[in-house]
Design a protein around this motif. Structure first.
Motif, PDB file in Angstrom:
ATOM      1  N   THR A   1      -4.495   1.025  -2.565  1.00 37.76           N
ATOM      2  CA  THR A   1      -5.258   2.319  -1.724  1.00 37.76           C
ATOM      3  C   THR A   1      -6.188   2.869  -3.111  1.00 37.76           C
ATOM      4  OG1 THR A   1      -3.235   2.639  -1.100  1.00 37.76           O
ATOM      5  CG2 THR A   1      -4.414   4.537  -0.990  1.00 37.76           C
TER       6      THR A   1
ATOM      7  N   SER B   1       0.815  -1.103   0.117  1.00 39.18           N
ATOM      8  CA  SER B   1       0.251  -0.093  -0.167  1.00 39.18           C
ATOM      9  C   SER B   1       0.668   1.322   0.034  1.00 39.18           C
ATOM     10  CB  SER B   1      -1.096  -0.114   1.271  1.00 39.18           C
ATOM     11  OG  SER B   1      -0.191   0.107   2.346  1.00 39.18           O
TER      12      SER B   1
ATOM     13  N   LEU C   1      -0.397   1.710   4.682  1.00 40.61           N
ATOM     14  CA  LEU C   1       0.107   3.064   3.992  1.00 40.61           C
ATOM     15  C   LEU C   1       1.339   3.428   4.207  1.00 40.61           C
ATOM     16  CD1 LEU C   1      -3.278   4.840   4.880  1.00 40.61           C
ATOM     17  CD2 LEU C   1      -2.687   3.640   2.674  1.00 40.61           C
TER      18      LEU C   1
END
Length: 533
Positions: free
Chosen positions: A500, A124, A342
């Motif tokens: 994402t 991600s 992330l």
């Protein structure tokens, strides 16, 4: 498929959007690079940095125009690039290189950030994660000791406790509870560090000459990173026990089977050393029962490590806390924040209950040049003693930015959205009688297969049918891109949702492709069957 031409690169003004797609001739060239400070010239960096940021922004904006997986053959890029490196900088070298990235390299890439990438667990990305990487690269510190970069060391200590608390890990794994953590590159590194610590602790008890008697344990679903780490740590292949799993247990490691295997080894004069349990196995996201496995291992004084490389990120969501029941008894725990949280590659977090065991195994004699009078008399952390490498990256800065800018609630929303999309995909599979969900979904991976009608051979032909289905799905130019697993003799397709950029519409479009390809295959099989009949 040709790369999209939503931007062009100009040596003077960077990357500009256009409507035609051509690359205009340059009217001026970049100034040649000079020696000394010119290599870190602030204005040069500013100009080229804007080009790179614009280039990446355009790449993400046009991601949907790329096929997820390239249709290329080995050697395709090597044939297009010169054999020898340039002797001198070419005019407009940076802009020319960016054009080659766009025109030669990107068309040959698997686009891991594509919203239609469902083949692997996510890698991600976030704008904050990418910019954190850039910030760390620009500062370019080497935080191997506290003295070498005091703020970098202390930020890492803070951020691993932040992350551990966000994941609801037992406090005894955090610095605040007497444990501690560090940021590494990969799960293989984390497992290797834990293995070496366990090995040195045990040999201190039984004598170094008995290293050949040590045995390590995992399930037949444990990632191969464990077996690789075990070989690097000096364990022969026949010293690694792979405990068989079954579909009835959802392919989780059985405590009863582990106990029987360990007892047989003890009866043979061997020494159980290490158990690698997994939360979210690669093939099917199986969850091993941590509490029960720790009880089995404790009877033999064996180290328990939990590999939560993929599913560890999901622990930010309260509904997944139960998968770590019993984790207060583990010796170490690792997860990859770069997979689903992330943080961009690479960022593996490792926590240990007793850091002294890690530093005893991996520590080095501190040379005089590394000492600092400010650290004397203080119990400082020198992270060079927590891993294999001395030179290490300032990963904490990136993860700190991600946690600050998204917050725990923002990360929960990110994970939760993917879990809901996966639940939707699973529901669509169950609603189509031609398919089955092979194992119940636990996180955001759906394992499914096309059922083979009895007249076409039933189970005898099911695996080959699904191999062909996957080939057909992945041959679709517009995607999606999926992968397979073969567990317990069952070949299945894997749809891992976690990019994402993925939205609900991409999931529905992917399922339509699967249905259409399946219908086409079944029609072909019907024709062949009728001809032969």
């Amino acid at each position: 498929m040709a790369p999209p031409s939503h931007c062009h690169i100009n040596a003077n003004n960077g990357v500009h959007h256009n409507s035609g797609g051509g690359v205009p001739a340059e009217t001026e060239t970049e100034p040649p690079l000079m020696q000394g400070s010119r290599h870190l010239d602030a204005e040069e960096f500013r100009r080229q940095g804007h080009q790179v940021v614009d280039f990446i922004a355009d790449y993400y904006a046009s991601m949907g125009d790329y096929p997820v997986h390239p249709n290329v053959t080995p050697g395709f890029l090597r044939r297009q690039l010169p054999v020898d490196p340039p002797s001198h900088p070419e005019p407009g070298a940076f802009a020319a290189a960016l054009r080659d990235v766009r025109d030669l390299i990107l068309p040959g890439m698997t686009h891991w950030q594509s919203p239609r990438h469902f083949a692997h667990f996510p890698a991600s990305s976030s704008t904050v994660g990418a910019l954190g990487e850039a910030l760390a690269a620009g500062i370019n510190a080497v935080p191997f000791t506290w003295a070498a970069s005091p703020a970098a060391t202390e930020l890492e200590m803070v951020v691993v406790d932040w992350l551990g608390k966000a994941l609801h890990l037992p406090e005894r794994l955090l610095f605040r509870g007497g444990g501690g953590g560090t940021l590494l590159g990969t799960s293989c590194e984390a497992i290797l560090c834990a293995l070496v610590a366990a090995r040195e602790r045990k040999l201190a008890e039984i004598g170094s000459r008995r290293i050949g008697d040590l045995v390590v344990y995992c399930s037949d679903q444990t990632h191969f990173a464990f077996r690789k780490a075990a070989r690097i740590a000096g364990f022969h292949r026949d010293s690694c026990r792979e405990v068989p799993t079954c579909r009835g247990d959802m392919f989780a490691l059985s405590p009863a089977e582990l106990r029987a295997t360990m007892e047989a080894d003890v009866d043979a004069g061997l020494v159980p050393l290490f158990v690698c349990a997994t939360i979210g196995t690669t093939q099917t996201t199986a969850v091993d029962p941590i509490r029960e496995l720790c009880a089995v291992a404790a009877a033999h004084g064996a180290w328990v490590h939990v590999d939560a490389a993929y599913a560890g990120s999901a622990l930010v969501c309260p509904e997944f806390r139960h998968v770590t029941d019993g984790a207060e008894a583990v010796d170490s725990f690792s997860m990859n924040a770069h997979k689903w949280l992330l943080a961009n590659n690479d960022c593996c977090a490792l926590w240990v209950r007793r850091p002294s065991l890690l530093t005893a195994a991996l520590g080095t004699e501190q040379e005089y040049i590394l000492k600092d009078t400010a650290a004397e008399g203080h119990d400082v952390v020198d992270y060079k003693d927590w891993s294999m490498t001395l030179t290490r990256r300032f990963r904490a800065l990136k993860l700190w930015l991600v946690l600050r800018c998204h917050g725990v609630e923002g990360l929960r929303g990110h994970i939760g959205a993917h879990v809901r999309m996966a639940a939707s995909f699973e529901s669509m599979v169950r609603d189509d009688a031609r398919f089955e969900v092979v194992v119940p979904r636990q996180f955001a991976l759906v394992c499914f297969r096309l059922l083979s009608p009895e007249k076409f051979g039933g189970e005898k032909t099911a695996n080959e049918l699904n191999r062909r289905l996957l080939e057909e799905v992945n041959a679709t130019v517009s995607g999606p891109y999926m992968s397979s697993a073969n567990v317990g003799g069952v070949y299945m397709l894997r749809c891992a949702i976690g990019s994402t950029l993925t939205e609900e519409r991409h999931v529905h479009e992917a399922w339509k492709v699967v249905q259409n390809r399946a219908a086409s295959l079944l029609r072909k099989m019907e024709i062949i069957y009728n001809v032969l009949a």
